[in-house]
Scaffold this motif. Structure first.
Motif, short mmCIF file in Angstrom:
data_model
loop_
_atom_site.label_atom_id
_atom_site.label_comp_id
_atom_site.label_asym_id
_atom_site.label_seq_id
_atom_site.Cartn_x
_atom_site.Cartn_y
_atom_site.Cartn_z
N SER A 219 0.83 -1.20 0.00
CA SER A 219 0.00 0.00 0.00
C SER A 219 0.87 1.26 0.00
N THR A 220 0.24 2.38 -0.31
CA THR A 220 0.97 3.65 -0.26
C THR A 220 1.47 3.93 1.14
N ASP A 221 0.72 3.52 2.16
CA ASP A 221 1.18 3.70 3.54
C ASP A 221 2.48 2.92 3.78
N ASP A 222 2.55 1.69 3.25
CA ASP A 222 3.78 0.90 3.39
C ASP A 222 4.94 1.60 2.67
N THR A 223 4.66 2.09 1.48
CA THR A 223 5.70 2.78 0.72
C THR A 223 6.15 4.04 1.46
N LEU A 224 5.21 4.80 1.99
CA LEU A 224 5.55 6.02 2.72
C LEU A 224 6.38 5.68 3.96
N ARG A 225 6.05 4.61 4.63
CA ARG A 225 6.81 4.19 5.82
C ARG A 225 8.26 3.86 5.42
N THR B 100 10.14 7.00 4.38
CA THR B 100 10.48 7.80 5.56
C THR B 100 11.67 7.20 6.30
N PRO C 250 4.93 13.36 6.40
CA PRO C 250 4.64 13.15 4.98
C PRO C 250 4.55 14.44 4.17
N ALA D 159 5.49 12.27 0.97
CA ALA D 159 4.24 11.72 0.44
C ALA D 159 4.28 11.72 -1.09
N ASP E 63 5.29 4.37 -5.93
CA ASP E 63 4.16 3.47 -6.22
C ASP E 63 3.87 3.41 -7.72
#
Length: 83
Positions: A2-8, A11, A27, A69, A76
């Protein structure tokens, strides 16, 4: 992924490459405006992201981003294009 995983992951890489605390690397924080973050550090961060995901990001995409972000969105998109 997910985008959240990618953002993590992005980061975590930014923390490692900039030396800044994760709390500062929100983000929506503008990387270009952060003290201690110069173009060399950003390029190192991008290179590490490319190695981590085994992708190659387009220069215009990378230089068109200012926040983590936005970098996550570019990553992604590159992952979808590579699939």
């Amino acid at each position: 992924m997910s985008t959240d995983d990618t953002l993590r992951t992005v980061t975590e890489i930014a923390v490692a490459e900039t030396g800044l605390p994760a709390a500062e690397l929100t983000p929506d924080a503008d990387l270009r405006a952060m003290a201690g973050v110069d173009s060399v550090r950003v390029l190192r961060m991008i290179a590490r992201i490319e190695r981590t995901y085994d992708i190659e990001l387009e220069d215009e995409d990378v230089f068109g981003t200012a926040t983590l972000a936005q970098v996550a969105v570019v990553v992604d998109r590159a992952l979808r294009d590579a699939a």
